[in-house]
Design an enzyme around this catalytic site. Sequence first.
Site, PDB file in Angstrom:
ATOM      1  N   CYS A 295      50.885  -5.048  90.096  1.00  0.00           N
ATOM      2  CA  CYS A 295      50.829  -5.978  91.225  1.00  0.00           C
ATOM      3  C   CYS A 295      50.436  -5.273  92.518  1.00  0.00           C
ATOM      4  CB  CYS A 295      52.200  -6.622  91.463  1.00  0.00           C
ATOM      5  SG  CYS A 295      52.921  -7.446  90.053  1.00  0.00           S
TER       6      CYS A 295
ATOM      7  N   HIS B 126      56.977 -10.978  93.690  1.00  0.00           N
ATOM      8  CA  HIS B 126      56.203 -11.665  92.660  1.00  0.00           C
ATOM      9  C   HIS B 126      57.188 -12.180  91.619  1.00  0.00           C
ATOM     10  CE1 HIS B 126      53.341 -12.885  89.780  1.00  0.00           C
ATOM     11  NE2 HIS B 126      53.420 -11.826  88.999  1.00  0.00           N
TER      12      HIS B 126
ATOM     13  N   HIS C 283      58.040 -14.675  88.190  1.00  0.00           N
ATOM     14  CA  HIS C 283      57.588 -15.406  87.004  1.00  0.00           C
ATOM     15  C   HIS C 283      58.505 -16.602  86.743  1.00  0.00           C
ATOM     16  CE1 HIS C 283      54.957 -12.205  84.748  1.00  0.00           C
ATOM     17  NE2 HIS C 283      54.584 -12.380  85.995  1.00  0.00           N
TER      18      HIS C 283
ATOM     19  N   GLU D 110      64.752 -30.666 103.239  1.00  0.00           N
ATOM     20  CA  GLU D 110      65.350 -29.758 104.219  1.00  0.00           C
ATOM     21  C   GLU D 110      64.922 -28.309 103.987  1.00  0.00           C
ATOM     22  OE1 GLU D 110      66.959 -30.253 106.865  1.00  0.00           O
ATOM     23  OE2 GLU D 110      67.913 -28.330 107.319  1.00  0.00           O
TER      24      GLU D 110
ATOM     25  N   HIS E 175      51.305 -18.878  85.562  1.00  0.00           N
ATOM     26  CA  HIS E 175      51.723 -17.496  85.714  1.00  0.00           C
ATOM     27  C   HIS E 175      52.970 -17.386  86.605  1.00  0.00           C
ATOM     28  CE1 HIS E 175      50.257 -13.147  86.869  1.00  0.00           C
ATOM     29  NE2 HIS E 175      51.553 -13.255  86.972  1.00  0.00           N
TER      30      HIS E 175
END
Lengths: 209, 209, 209, 209
Positions: free
Chosen positions: A77, A95, A97, A118, A168
Amino acid sequence: MADDVRSLICDLARTFYGLGWVSGTGGGICIRDGEHVVVAPSGVQKERMSPGDMFTIALDGAVVTRPANEKLHPSECSSLFLKAINLRNAGAVIHSHSMYAMAATLLFDSEFAISHLEMIKGIQGYGYHDTLVVPIIDNTARECDLADALEDAILRYPSTSAVLVRRHGVYVWGSDWVRAKTHAECYEYLFRAAVEMRRLGIPTRFEGA
Amino acid sequence: MADDVRSLICDLARTFYGLGWVSGTGGGICIRDGEHVVVAPSGVQKERMSPGDMFTIALDGAVVTRPANEKLHPSECSSLFLKAINLRNAGAVIHSHSMYAMAATLLFDSEFAISHLEMIKGIQGYGYHDTLVVPIIDNTARECDLADALEDAILRYPSTSAVLVRRHGVYVWGSDWVRAKTHAECYEYLFRAAVEMRRLGIPTRFEGA
Amino acid sequence: MADDVRSLICDLARTFYGLGWVSGTGGGICIRDGEHVVVAPSGVQKERMSPGDMFTIALDGAVVTRPANEKLHPSECSSLFLKAINLRNAGAVIHSHSMYAMAATLLFDSEFAISHLEMIKGIQGYGYHDTLVVPIIDNTARECDLADALEDAILRYPSTSAVLVRRHGVYVWGSDWVRAKTHAECYEYLFRAAVEMRRLGIPTRFEGA
Amino acid sequence: MADDVRSLICDLARTFYGLGWVSGTGGGICIRDGEHVVVAPSGVQKERMSPGDMFTIALDGAVVTRPANEKLHPSECSSLFLKAINLRNAGAVIHSHSMYAMAATLLFDSEFAISHLEMIKGIQGYGYHDTLVVPIIDNTARECDLADALEDAILRYPSTSAVLVRRHGVYVWGSDWVRAKTHAECYEYLFRAAVEMRRLGIPTRFEGA
């Protein structure tokens, strides 16, 4: 500072594992530390990392320090994390998943959109009555090949703090790790809300009373 | 006593984070301590607070003691917490952003209503055969603007121990922190039950065998 | 032995709170210790009990030992727990307010029935191909008023290790605390499976390939 | 090494209990240690095991070392675990009773199939665009009677790292315990994704944009 940041990443990764965001070695987090970025290794169990497993990379991606274990490589990443850091001055990028982030990409075409909740107020720059939009980019066979599409989405959506990746997950950032984590929790809530609302037959974009 | 109360708030907030009630810095809890009320700061990670982060406020909202960190402000919920404390003599108030509390407000108009569930007995003043009603008020752009509508709902529903806020969450109280927490858990169960029953096509108000 | 049993009850109650079986002070567990039974107090937070809060009662329900705190009373479930102990020689009884146990009672009339699931094998006396039946009794306004209906169900269903209570939850037992807990986990799985199968349009009673 | 492996199995089993994979004494894990395999006892609470409870068996299933407690027997899964170890050179095998693994077997006939999800990349030998196929074998009354069908499925599907058992759960393996656990988490995600997609009316096999 780097020592504290390394411990913090391990601690946060355990929390994210508990939330279901980083199972199967997927997902991750990086935190900026001055002119460097601390990132986890690729393909490791995120809930079982120790501070000594971390890499430090420069803002151009060059590895500055690396763990003693020579088999480890920086997270795949990393090039994506650097897009948010360099284009948005992010202090941390997460990141995830998450099942709900993934499912949300199945319910919308090129943009996730939700309004009048909200938790939207937890996203920087958004109020309760605003429609929160998150761009969705298509997934690629290799994670590093997402970098161009991610950059394009970041440039086209200057007010977003997240980009969804179809089938993803999601990349989320903030100006520091606390804001990035807060953003990630608010987006997670909103992705889940969209899935629950769809199941209950309620539109995610409020059309008035 | 305040020291214990401060630790207790941190402990309960961690539990509530685990239950999904206070993610993204949302939600919170206050506990009355004699003529004062201990409240958490606004916009902080609720599962990572320490006792030294707490504010003490008077029953009119004036700040009595504050944390050393000058950047912190008392929770934006404070004026709402004080409504339940002053109008109902509550000893503690919990504000939850639970997904089920929010979803319940999408399934009902101005009143949430459910009957014939054992967990209704956990709400003070209600028995198994009673229909539990919870007023739902509309959300506002700023949390403090909810105060008038909350007061109005409390006065119109003298037997309620909770007020739902549309597309937002719920405020729950009790005469002390144990009863407030018990109420919050019972209401949470009932909101979730309503969502599950809707999905299964079962009415939430029992119409007889 | 009683000291260990008291600690064990506190430990198990924390586990059950994490599973969502005893929220809002509901639900509970008792464990037989020779000719006595250790039970928790009524109306307390089950995840925050300490061994000193426990009662010891005789097999006829008479209180043998009690906690120092004079405000505490033995669990309202005690008379129900004793039915399984005296009629089935149970060594432990668990009462759960699980959402899935409650929801299962909404999907069936007087008997819950499911077949051809591996987890059925976890229930004493049942094999994979058997249809597991659990009687469902109607709820009453007061928990102690359930005792006669529970006794009746136990006598009418000699092979059951559980009785469901409509819109309330379930009582589960076993010859010792390990078997009672194993039963409770297997029944919980089967109640949830029935709800999930209903949502997916799959019959809970297998009709052949 | 065996001491470490024994502790690791206990540690992983507690994690799996938290994930809902081994409730009711079901499910389990074995880890290869040289020419031996460390397995847990049959029918015990998987989250409460200690290293001294473990068995060591040879690759032909013969017991090499056993716990002091003479009442214990090696896991009934042992003959199944050995199939993956001997036919696939697996270093660890995980057996999960996950609700989603079970539910996935109700949605498919003889093969579970899913494509175009990032988590597929977590399974050895599969890329994002591939269709991941997992064979489903029918359940049997006794766990040991599954061995022949499992062997047959392993031989017929040379690229699979898992075999689903109808109305029961899944067996998952990898070349070492880390890869087996990563596989188990990825499969779990994919089984759940299939259930969620079915509920949302989205096909699990991508048919093109």
